[in-house]
Design a protein around this motif. Structure first.
Motif, PDB file in Angstrom:
ATOM      1  N   ILE A 254      -9.885  35.404 -36.766  1.00 57.77           N
ATOM      2  CA  ILE A 254      -9.799  34.035 -36.257  1.00 57.77           C
ATOM      3  C   ILE A 254      -9.901  34.068 -34.741  1.00 57.77           C
ATOM      4  CG2 ILE A 254      -8.341  31.987 -36.061  1.00 57.77           C
ATOM      5  CD1 ILE A 254      -7.260  32.576 -38.799  1.00 57.77           C
ATOM      6  N   VAL A 255     -10.877  33.314 -34.212  1.00 59.16           N
ATOM      7  CA  VAL A 255     -11.149  33.294 -32.779  1.00 59.16           C
ATOM      8  C   VAL A 255     -10.946  31.868 -32.265  1.00 59.16           C
ATOM      9  CG1 VAL A 255     -12.774  33.970 -30.976  1.00 59.16           C
ATOM     10  CG2 VAL A 255     -12.916  35.047 -33.238  1.00 59.16           C
ATOM     11  N   PRO A 256     -10.157  31.677 -31.217  1.00 56.99           N
ATOM     12  CA  PRO A 256      -9.855  30.320 -30.726  1.00 56.99           C
ATOM     13  C   PRO A 256     -10.965  29.760 -29.857  1.00 56.99           C
ATOM     14  CG  PRO A 256      -8.762  31.929 -29.358  1.00 56.99           C
ATOM     15  CD  PRO A 256      -9.465  32.709 -30.438  1.00 56.99           C
ATOM     16  N   GLY A 257     -10.759  28.517 -29.427  1.00 58.29           N
ATOM     17  CA  GLY A 257     -11.699  27.857 -28.527  1.00 58.29           C
ATOM     18  C   GLY A 257     -11.444  28.224 -27.077  1.00 58.29           C
ATOM     19  N   TYR A 310     -13.355  28.208 -33.688  1.00 54.81           N
ATOM     20  CA  TYR A 310     -13.415  26.814 -33.248  1.00 54.81           C
ATOM     21  C   TYR A 310     -14.051  26.762 -31.876  1.00 54.81           C
ATOM     22  CZ  TYR A 310     -11.619  22.597 -30.904  1.00 54.81           C
ATOM     23  OH  TYR A 310     -11.500  21.453 -30.172  1.00 54.81           O
ATOM     24  N   SER A 311     -15.010  25.887 -31.697  1.00 57.87           N
ATOM     25  CA  SER A 311     -15.642  25.658 -30.413  1.00 57.87           C
ATOM     26  C   SER A 311     -16.256  26.956 -29.888  1.00 57.87           C
ATOM     27  CB  SER A 311     -14.623  25.058 -29.442  1.00 57.87           C
ATOM     28  OG  SER A 311     -15.244  24.451 -28.345  1.00 57.87           O
ATOM     29  N   LEU A 336     -17.031  30.610 -40.779  1.00 51.52           N
ATOM     30  CA  LEU A 336     -16.657  29.195 -40.733  1.00 51.52           C
ATOM     31  C   LEU A 336     -16.521  28.792 -39.276  1.00 51.52           C
ATOM     32  CD1 LEU A 336     -15.520  26.494 -41.890  1.00 51.52           C
ATOM     33  CD2 LEU A 336     -13.273  27.615 -41.966  1.00 51.52           C
ATOM     34  N   THR A 337     -17.250  27.749 -38.862  1.00 51.87           N
ATOM     35  CA  THR A 337     -17.157  27.277 -37.488  1.00 51.87           C
ATOM     36  C   THR A 337     -16.864  25.778 -37.477  1.00 51.87           C
ATOM     37  OG1 THR A 337     -19.496  26.649 -37.156  1.00 51.87           O
ATOM     38  CG2 THR A 337     -18.917  28.974 -36.852  1.00 51.87           C
ATOM     39  N   ALA A 338     -16.286  25.312 -36.380  1.00 50.83           N
ATOM     40  CA  ALA A 338     -16.005  23.888 -36.195  1.00 50.83           C
ATOM     41  C   ALA A 338     -16.283  23.522 -34.743  1.00 50.83           C
ATOM     42  CB  ALA A 338     -14.554  23.570 -36.549  1.00 50.83           C
ATOM     43  N   GLY A 339     -17.145  22.537 -34.525  1.00 46.98           N
ATOM     44  CA  GLY A 339     -17.449  22.079 -33.169  1.00 46.98           C
ATOM     45  C   GLY A 339     -18.111  23.127 -32.309  1.00 46.98           C
ATOM     46  N   SER A 340     -18.999  23.942 -32.891  1.00 46.53           N
ATOM     47  CA  SER A 340     -19.600  25.067 -32.167  1.00 46.53           C
ATOM     48  C   SER A 340     -21.118  24.950 -32.125  1.00 46.53           C
ATOM     49  CB  SER A 340     -19.228  26.394 -32.839  1.00 46.53           C
ATOM     50  OG  SER A 340     -17.834  26.533 -32.971  1.00 46.53           O
ATOM     51  N   PRO A 485     -10.639  22.924 -22.115  1.00 49.43           N
ATOM     52  CA  PRO A 485     -10.768  22.475 -20.735  1.00 49.43           C
ATOM     53  C   PRO A 485     -11.361  21.094 -20.647  1.00 49.43           C
ATOM     54  CG  PRO A 485     -12.534  23.951 -21.304  1.00 49.43           C
ATOM     55  CD  PRO A 485     -11.602  23.924 -22.475  1.00 49.43           C
ATOM     56  N   GLN A 486     -11.157  20.469 -19.482  1.00 49.71           N
ATOM     57  CA  GLN A 486     -11.746  19.168 -19.229  1.00 49.71           C
ATOM     58  C   GLN A 486     -13.166  19.363 -18.740  1.00 49.71           C
ATOM     59  OE1 GLN A 486      -9.797  16.355 -19.728  1.00 49.71           O
ATOM     60  NE2 GLN A 486      -8.331  17.759 -20.573  1.00 49.71           N
ATOM     61  N   GLY A 487     -14.134  18.892 -19.535  1.00 55.54           N
ATOM     62  CA  GLY A 487     -15.514  18.927 -19.113  1.00 55.54           C
ATOM     63  C   GLY A 487     -16.182  20.271 -19.239  1.00 55.54           C
ATOM     64  N   VAL A 488     -15.618  21.237 -19.984  1.00 57.27           N
ATOM     65  CA  VAL A 488     -16.234  22.539 -20.171  1.00 57.27           C
ATOM     66  C   VAL A 488     -16.565  22.688 -21.642  1.00 57.27           C
ATOM     67  CG1 VAL A 488     -15.929  25.014 -19.942  1.00 57.27           C
ATOM     68  CG2 VAL A 488     -14.918  23.503 -18.279  1.00 57.27           C
ATOM     69  N   PRO A 489     -17.812  23.048 -22.015  1.00 60.49           N
ATOM     70  CA  PRO A 489     -18.159  23.116 -23.421  1.00 60.49           C
ATOM     71  C   PRO A 489     -17.360  24.146 -24.166  1.00 60.49           C
ATOM     72  CG  PRO A 489     -19.900  24.032 -22.048  1.00 60.49           C
ATOM     73  CD  PRO A 489     -18.918  23.409 -21.140  1.00 60.49           C
ATOM     74  N   GLY A 490     -16.870  23.713 -25.341  1.00 60.28           N
ATOM     75  CA  GLY A 490     -16.220  24.496 -26.360  1.00 60.28           C
ATOM     76  C   GLY A 490     -15.583  25.758 -25.992  1.00 60.28           C
TER      77      GLY A 490
END
Length: 490
Positions: A254-257, A310-311, A336-340, A485-490
């Motif tokens: 499992i790898v975080p965003g 994720y991301s 399995l990915t989400a928002g990536s 982050p704010q304004g940084v992609p995934g």
């Protein structure tokens, strides 16, 4: 399930796109258009085999009829009846054979028409002549979502730049056609070489510590995504779960965003430089650290595993599916990915994947490429309404929130769509049904930036003629909770 044109309707068989399943819009898998066409062509090939056998049967029936000629004088009536019966049987075989040949030809004609239409639409999109009639997933009166707009905008960047430079529309369309879709990977690599951005270049990532315990684990898609959210609260952590899978011991990575703050600048593998490594350098350093973590967790060569991200973490997870060194050691079966943004990554054959994307999440479209429509690769677009958060919690937008994707994953598990049933079954075959499992959290760190003026040798992934990364040290970030982050992609 998508249906083809019914037999006997007088029309060539044509696959149809799957209908939306509630808030889920599904593409790919065993119900996807590509697999339907593969099945149709396989059926046409099977019909060819039957046709050849019927040709042989026709010849054999004609041979029997001719052999009866010599016996007709012995019993004219019975001999004539026998020859007539054999001849009619041969003609019946001929009619069936001709009908099967016609059906096979219609199937192949339908496939050629599909390929032509896809090639035409791709060319028109590259020329900037897009729209719902050119392959968009939306209906004729439905505006494209944020993801589709960003995806198309990135892909058509050469065309847009040509217009910005003042070229006439036809000439700009020609430039866009010749240039093709934006190569995001090359663009990222070129950016990391620019002055002031060398800190984005990959640097070695290693495991510096771990903690192991036993706990109850929800191994459904929703449960695994929620674990990614929990892992992301600790900067630089990944999680490896040892489970009793469907066919023996298996593993889940499992790898975080993306994370900002909480660690000395540049040492968190999942900061903004992690995005550059994932999109531009195939996660080469992070993959090496994941291999090290798997070995330390007790995984042995050849054991099956699933990867969840994720991301930004989804890009790293998907890059495992195309890393030959990683796949030579471990048997990755599912991602399995989400928002990536993972459309530019092509997994090795036999690796299943499920991608969750929201129509109003721009991050999955940031690479300018849609995910491929194949038997083993399913993309689910969420279309549910979103609640606008307060400005201070806006982050990358409401569509990118992980809990929104977890809710979508619950809908995926409840769906009866054939593509989703097959995909979730493939995941369950690897990880099993859940229960108590051994969970190990690993802390990863990236090699720190060299001090100003320091001279270092090029790293293993940096050419010998490339100077080492250097930039003035920025003020240290105070410890904060890891978050998107704010304004940084995934």
């Amino acid at each position: 399930m998508a249906e083809i044109t019914p037999a006997g309707s007088g029309e060539a068989p044509r696959p149809s796109a799957p209908a939306p399943d509630g808030m889920l819009r599904i593409r790919g898998g065993v119900g996807g258009l590509s697999f339907q066409f593969e099945e149709l062509l396989a059926g046409a090939a099977a019909l060819d085999v039957v046709v050849r056998r019927l040709y042989a049967l026709e010849a054999e029936a004609d041979g029997v009829r001719r052999a009866l000629f010599g016996y007709q004088p012995d019993s004219y009536r019975s001999g004539s009846n026998a020859m007539i019966a054999v001849g009619e049987a041969g003609r019946d075989v001929s009619r069936v054979r001709a009908e099967l040949e016609h059906i096979a030809a219609q199937v192949r004609a339908s496939h050629r028409e599909y390929e032509f239409t896809e090639a035409r639409n791709a060319l028109l999109l590259r020329m900037g002549l897009g729209g719902p009639e050119y392959g968009s997933a939306q209906g004729p009166f439905e505006l494209p979502g944020v993801r589709d707009q960003v995806e198309r905008g990135v892909a058509l960047a050469p065309h847009g730049l040509a217009l910005l430079l003042g070229l006439p529309v036809p000439l700009a369309a020609l430039v866009g056609t010749l240039a093709g879709p934006t190569d995001v990977r090359r663009t990222v690599r070129e950016l990391t070489m620019a002055p002031g951005l060398r800190f984005l270049e990959p640097r070695p990532v290693t495991v510096i510590g771990s903690h192991t315990g036993a706990e109850a684990v929800d191994l459904t898609p929703a449960g695994l995504l929620r674990r990614a959210e929990a892992v992301g609260r600790n900067s630089g952590d990944i999680e490896i779960i040892k489970v009793d899978g469907g066919s023996g011991r298996a593993w889940v990575v499992i790898v975080p965003g993306t994370q900002l703050g909480g660690l000395p600048e540049g040492t968190n593998p999942f900061d903004t430089a992690g995005i550059a490594e994932a999109l531009g350098y195939d996660s080469v350093e992070t993959t090496a650290a994941i291999r090290q973590a798997l070995r330390e967790a007790g995984a042995t060569a050849g054991e099956q595993l699933a990867a969840v991200g994720y991301s930004q973490g989804g890009i790293h997870a998907m890059n495992l599916s195309d890393d030959k060194a990683f796949l030579a050691e471990f048997d990755l079966k599912y991602v399995l990915t989400a928002g990536s943004p993972v459309g530019g990554i092509t997994p090795e054959p036999g690796i299943g994947s499920l991608h969750l994307e929201h129509q109003h999440d721009w991050v999955p479209g940031a690479d300018g490429q849609a995910n491929a429509d194949t038997k083993d690769r399913v993309t689910v677009t969420l279309t549910n309404s979103l609640v606008m958060p307060p400005p201070q919690d806006f982050g990358l937008g409401p569509g990118h929130r992980l809990e929104n994707y977890a809710a979508g994953a619950e809908a995926v598990s409840a769906s009866r769509d054939p593509s989703l049933l097959a995909s979730t079954a493939a995941l369950a075959a690897v990880v099993g049904g859940g229960g108590t499992a051994t969970v190990t959290r690993f802390s990863l760190r990236r090699e720190a930036l060299p001090a100003r003026g320091a001279v270092t040798a090029p790293g293993p992934n940096r050419g010998a003629d490339t100077p080492p990364p250097a930039r003035p040290p920025a003020p240290a970030l105070g410890p904060t909770a890891a978050r998107e982050p704010q304004g940084v992609p995934g």
